[in-house]
Design an enzyme around this catalytic site. Structure first.
Site, mmCIF file in Angstrom:
data_model
loop_
_atom_site.group_PDB
_atom_site.id
_atom_site.type_symbol
_atom_site.label_atom_id
_atom_site.label_comp_id
_atom_site.label_asym_id
_atom_site.label_seq_id
_atom_site.Cartn_x
_atom_site.Cartn_y
_atom_site.Cartn_z
ATOM 1 N N GLY A 13 -5.670 13.940 17.860
ATOM 2 C CA GLY A 13 -5.755 12.718 18.451
ATOM 3 C C GLY A 13 -7.156 12.316 18.743
ATOM 4 C CG HIS A 54 -0.865 9.904 7.946
ATOM 5 N ND1 HIS A 54 -0.530 9.555 9.052
ATOM 6 C CD2 HIS A 54 -0.915 8.701 7.535
ATOM 7 C CE1 HIS A 54 -0.277 8.280 9.434
ATOM 8 N NE2 HIS A 54 -0.394 7.739 8.575
ATOM 9 C CB THR A 55 2.817 10.015 3.296
ATOM 10 O OG1 THR A 55 4.181 10.032 4.374
ATOM 11 C CG2 THR A 55 2.541 11.165 2.617
ATOM 12 C CG ASN A 56 2.194 4.119 6.678
ATOM 13 O OD1 ASN A 56 3.414 3.708 6.508
ATOM 14 N ND2 ASN A 56 1.456 3.820 7.826
ATOM 15 N NE ARG A 113 8.696 0.265 5.792
ATOM 16 C CZ ARG A 113 8.194 -0.937 5.423
ATOM 17 N NH1 ARG A 113 6.989 -0.997 5.086
ATOM 18 N NH2 ARG A 113 8.974 -1.882 5.903
ATOM 19 C CD GLU A 114 2.930 5.234 10.936
ATOM 20 O OE1 GLU A 114 4.272 5.064 11.167
ATOM 21 O OE2 GLU A 114 2.024 4.540 11.454
ATOM 22 C CG ASP A 128 -1.818 4.345 2.598
ATOM 23 O OD1 ASP A 128 -2.454 3.915 2.017
ATOM 24 O OD2 ASP A 128 -1.930 3.927 3.958
ATOM 25 C CD1 TRP A 130 -8.806 7.237 13.965
ATOM 26 C CD2 TRP A 130 -7.181 8.460 12.945
ATOM 27 N NE1 TRP A 130 -8.987 7.209 12.555
ATOM 28 C CE2 TRP A 130 -7.917 7.765 11.974
ATOM 29 C CE3 TRP A 130 -6.026 9.212 12.830
ATOM 30 C CZ2 TRP A 130 -7.389 7.823 10.521
ATOM 31 C CZ3 TRP A 130 -5.694 9.341 11.325
ATOM 32 C CH2 TRP A 130 -6.214 8.632 10.433
ATOM 33 C CD GLU A 155 -3.063 0.810 2.281
ATOM 34 O OE1 GLU A 155 -3.420 -0.308 2.691
ATOM 35 O OE2 GLU A 155 -3.446 1.775 3.087
ATOM 36 C CD GLU A 170 -5.063 7.486 5.958
ATOM 37 O OE1 GLU A 170 -5.660 6.689 5.875
ATOM 38 O OE2 GLU A 170 -4.128 7.411 7.014
#
Length: 289
Positions: free
Chosen positions: A202, A121-123, A132-133, A106, A198, A104, A108
């Protein structure tokens, strides 16, 4: 170690010989390239398929996926994100395979209160392992107009870019035992959904449903990529020689832009989180992933 490096190089050479020189370009209307998959009418194709919108209300979000699966490519999409008070919402745009050991890639976009910045947000997942954010603020308002979000995916690297500016590079580190997404074809997916448990601070800031429906818009999709169908790639050694992205890497200007973004706009990097990894940072961090 030397034997593993040789094996990795041999595997890479095999990939290049298998894929040969090619470029399969997918352009055209969004309804030719994507299917709306959920949302009970909240996702819409407009302007003869030139524009796609996703919406979210208290009852449901919505989403779409590509008709094709891809195995390597350079993929662009222009997106305009939810405007105003988008706190609690997430707009996800990503490539993913299926199964318990999925790959995947990502993007986000985590919504926020009005006038507070979005968080990108990437992963990267390989064989079912993520964590692996990297997260970024943006240097523009992603709700005021469309911006181009790109993924370059070839056998050596994955590069995330915004309007042509690279923000993240994840390199192939198979030589040190790190799996890399290279064997599983992936579809493109996007969804707009509620994640106020979240997504914003948070979970402290909840979705304000009086602002619903929330809407994200998409246009100008382009994929210079290998289409995977019936167990075979559309890319062959007999295809036209125009696949510069297959071996593309960041030039000096791209490397400078990447450093500029990461110095000024990166707000989280798993490769710097020693508290999260007290036994030592992940091995690929030494390769600036």
């Amino acid at each position: 170690m030397i034997s593993s490096i040789k094996a990795s190089m041999a595997s890479m050479l095999h990939l290049f010989l298998l894929l040969g020189s090619f470029m399969v370009a997918a352009t055209g209307s969004l309804n030719e390239n994507f299917d709306i998959t959920w949302g009970d009418g909240r996702a819409k194709m407009l302007n003869n398929g030139e524009l796609l919108t996703l919406s979210l209300d208290k009852a449901s979000g919505s989403g779409f996926q590509s008709k094709n699966e891809y195995l390597f490519g350079k993929i662009d999409m222009q997106i305009k994100l939810v405007a105003g008070n988008s706190a609690g919402t997430v707009t996800a745009y990503y490539l993913s395979s299926k199964g318990s050991t999925w790959d995947e890639i990502d993007f986000e976009f985590l919504g926020n209160l009005s006038r507070d910045p979005y968080i990108l947000h990437t992963n990267v997942f390989s064989q079912g392992k993520g964590n692996r954010e990297q997260q970024f603020y943006l240097w523009f308002d992603p709700t005021a107009d469309f911006h181009t979000y790109s993924i370059l995916w070839n056998p050596k690297r994955i590069v995330f870019s915004l309007d042509g500016t690279p923000i993240r590079e994840f390199k192939n580190s198979e030589s040190i035992g790190i799996p890399f997404p290279k064997n599983q074809p992936m579809r493109i997916y996007s969804s707009l959904w509620n994640a106020d448990d979240w997504a914003t601070r948070g979970g402290l800031v909840k979705t304000d449903w009086t602002q619903a429906p929330f809407t994200a818009s998409y246009r100008n999709f382009k994929a210079d990529a290998c289409v995977w169908s019936n167990g075979k790639s559309s890319c062959t050694s007999n295809s036209p020689s125009s696949s510069s992205w297959l071996s593309q890497e960041l030039d000096t200007t791209g490397q400078e832009r990447l450093k500029w973004v990461q110095k000024n706009y990166m707000i989280y990097n798993y490769c710097s989180d020693t508290k999260r990894f007290p036994q030592g940072l992940p091995a690929e961090c030494s390769s600036t992933s």
